[in-house]
Design a protein around this motif. Sequence first.
Motif, PDB file in Angstrom:
ATOM      1  N   LEU A 263       2.645   9.862   3.360  1.00 14.62           N
ATOM      2  CA  LEU A 263       1.636   8.910   2.894  1.00 14.62           C
ATOM      3  C   LEU A 263       0.386   8.958   3.776  1.00 14.62           C
ATOM      4  O   LEU A 263      -0.410   8.036   3.807  1.00 14.62           O
TER       5      LEU A 263
ATOM      6  N   SER B 260      -8.018   4.568  -0.242  1.00 10.89           N
ATOM      7  CA  SER B 260      -7.826   5.345   0.982  1.00 10.89           C
ATOM      8  C   SER B 260      -9.096   5.340   1.823  1.00 10.89           C
ATOM      9  O   SER B 260      -9.044   5.246   3.056  1.00 10.89           O
TER      10      SER B 260
ATOM     11  N   VAL C  17      -6.457  15.101   4.486  1.00  7.48           N
ATOM     12  CA  VAL C  17      -5.264  14.929   3.639  1.00  7.48           C
ATOM     13  C   VAL C  17      -5.205  15.938   2.496  1.00  7.48           C
ATOM     14  O   VAL C  17      -4.122  16.276   2.023  1.00  7.48           O
TER      15      VAL C  17
ATOM     16  N   TRP D 281     -15.514   8.351   0.447  1.00  6.40           N
ATOM     17  CA  TRP D 281     -14.299   9.076   0.026  1.00  6.40           C
ATOM     18  C   TRP D 281     -14.346   9.319  -1.487  1.00  6.40           C
ATOM     19  O   TRP D 281     -14.134  10.444  -1.964  1.00  6.40           O
TER      20      TRP D 281
ATOM     21  N   VAL E  31       4.416  11.994  -6.867  1.00  4.50           N
ATOM     22  CA  VAL E  31       3.207  11.230  -7.152  1.00  4.50           C
ATOM     23  C   VAL E  31       3.491   9.735  -7.048  1.00  4.50           C
ATOM     24  O   VAL E  31       4.629   9.303  -7.221  1.00  4.50           O
TER      25      VAL E  31
ATOM     26  N   GLU F 297     -14.524  12.963  -3.497  1.00  2.00           N
ATOM     27  CA  GLU F 297     -13.548  13.349  -4.505  1.00  2.00           C
ATOM     28  C   GLU F 297     -14.216  13.621  -5.856  1.00  2.00           C
ATOM     29  O   GLU F 297     -13.852  14.541  -6.575  1.00  2.00           O
TER      30      GLU F 297
ATOM     31  N   TYR G 172     -10.589  12.633   3.870  1.00  2.00           N
ATOM     32  CA  TYR G 172     -10.275  13.295   2.598  1.00  2.00           C
ATOM     33  C   TYR G 172      -9.974  14.772   2.839  1.00  2.00           C
ATOM     34  O   TYR G 172      -9.015  15.333   2.306  1.00  2.00           O
TER      35      TYR G 172
ATOM     36  N   MET H 100       2.820   4.044  -3.331  1.00  2.00           N
ATOM     37  CA  MET H 100       2.559   5.482  -3.242  1.00  2.00           C
ATOM     38  C   MET H 100       3.824   6.335  -3.291  1.00  2.00           C
ATOM     39  O   MET H 100       3.752   7.532  -3.489  1.00  2.00           O
TER      40      MET H 100
ATOM     41  N   LEU I 151      -6.856   5.618  -6.002  1.00  2.00           N
ATOM     42  CA  LEU I 151      -6.195   5.866  -4.717  1.00  2.00           C
ATOM     43  C   LEU I 151      -7.208   6.352  -3.687  1.00  2.00           C
ATOM     44  O   LEU I 151      -7.123   5.997  -2.507  1.00  2.00           O
TER      45      LEU I 151
ATOM     46  N   PHE J 174       0.853  -1.201   0.000  1.00  2.00           N
ATOM     47  CA  PHE J 174       0.000   0.000   0.000  1.00  2.00           C
ATOM     48  C   PHE J 174       0.885   1.246   0.000  1.00  2.00           C
ATOM     49  O   PHE J 174       0.712   2.152  -0.815  1.00  2.00           O
TER      50      PHE J 174
END
Lengths: 112, 447
Positions: B344, B295, B331, B277, B226, B281, B328, B62, B291, B58
């Motif tokens: 991360l 997440s 971060v 999430w 990224v 987004e 969300y 990333m 992702l 995981f």
Amino acid sequence: MKKIEAIIRPAKLEELKAALEEIGVRGITLYEVKGRGLQGNEKQYYRGQEHSIDLFPKVKLEIVCHDESVENIISQILKTCKTGKKGDGKIFVYPVERIIRISTREEGGAAL
Amino acid sequence: MKIKFKGITLISTLAILVLGLPVIAAAADAPVIDTGDTAFMIICAALVMIMTPGLALFYGGMVRRKNVLGTIMQSFTAMALVSVQWVLIGYTLGFGADIHHLIGGLDFLGMQGVTGNPFPAYAATFPHSVFVFFQLMFAIITVALISGAFAERMRFPVFVVFVLLWTTLVYDPLAHWVWGVDGWLRNLGALDFAGGTVVHISSGVSGLVACLVLRGRRQIGVEPMVPHNLPMTMLGAGLLWFGWFGFNAGSALGASGLAGAAFLVTNTCCAAGAISWAAAEWLHHGKPTALGLASGMVAGLVAITPAAGFVSTGSAILMGIIVGPLCYFAVSKMKAKLGYDDSLDAFGIHGVGGIFGALATGVLANTAVNPAGVNGLLFGNPYQLLVQLIAVVATIAFASTLTFLILKVISLFAPLRVSEEEEETGLDISQHGEDAYYYGEMSSMQI
């Protein structure tokens, strides 16, 4: 003799190869490249953080040919690779001084 | 005559030594092993184990390609180091006989006294050794979780020392506070079914402190940072989801109806977190990302961890719906606004999601689900929310202070971070002398 360099959309490659084959052009060299021009930025998001992508993947190919074939090849590229949108790519034509085939040492037109 | 007597004594002494204490214990009125519970707990412990390699993937996907081995190495190194630390001293500090409600005594130092028999205080129906192993898997993943906060920049020798100090000085006492018999948070009545405070809040806030002490990656904001392999991240997220069934259902400590309830709400909250999430987004930027979905899954799993076994399935959906957008926001907005480089999002997901989960447990806990639990605010017991808040604050204060001190002490002896040049080269080559993706000098050549 001339060298034609064409930067095209990767998705058009197979079609162009077939179109070149039609007019008897087999020898090509190509690179996977990235570049930018008129095409606008593309936004990517990773966990909400924005990343602006301004280099796009393209295919650059080189064809060396007799002077009289140049127009024919260019028209095949234009025919297959034009979508009319920004990002279609460009064609460059250069004079070539010498050509030598490594396996046989033939030179000039015979090496094409 | 005398010689013969000596011989018998010698043989019987040897027999006791070879056959060990179980012979004696079995003669006494020992608790009986339940084979169903034992099989279930061994499988659950093995399920929890797969979470750490899952976390390695995981996290590994990333980071940038030059740091993938360094990142994966940190999780695997935690598995190796904590496994040995735990049997020597970690377990006994967490689960040995209570000392002042703060830490376990040294009764099980080096596994002395740990047998294949049940141990009524913690493992009434299955071997004590299986309980030791089950708890070890939690200790491993907790310290591995922190590594996401300081990814791509910590020196490997420092990481090794940090893991050993942190798991001994932070995790082991915290496990005792919450789960140890007579631990002060357990006595207070704090609800933490599978480790919301012990595992997620502690690792999340420790990650935040660590990334503040180490400071951000040097090229942050200059070059794009990224993920280099999101399919790897998705595979890791899938393993985390799978392993979490053992984490939560196994925390029922038996193949029971309670385990079944915890199992179902774990899956439900994970799914609701993924949906919420991705939806947040989608509304915010117009596209749902892979992702983001992964997440959200992890955020949902984190949130339900303290609550599994205490809340209903409907509550699990509600928790999942809230935790996705909450993490969300943490971060995408809060991190950028406050400017810390939690690479991360160990804090953004485990810290924030863990705090939410612990408090939500104080609201949504319901004795109709688990008569051995207590009711939360919504079911007429506002006091429980206060207890949960005390547990959250105590965990944050303890873990962050100790993490700060541990890193400051290590920094007296060695630099915490890799040099600028090493950071540019990447951890794989600078710390381990390996290249994760070596395809020959020219990668496009078929050599």
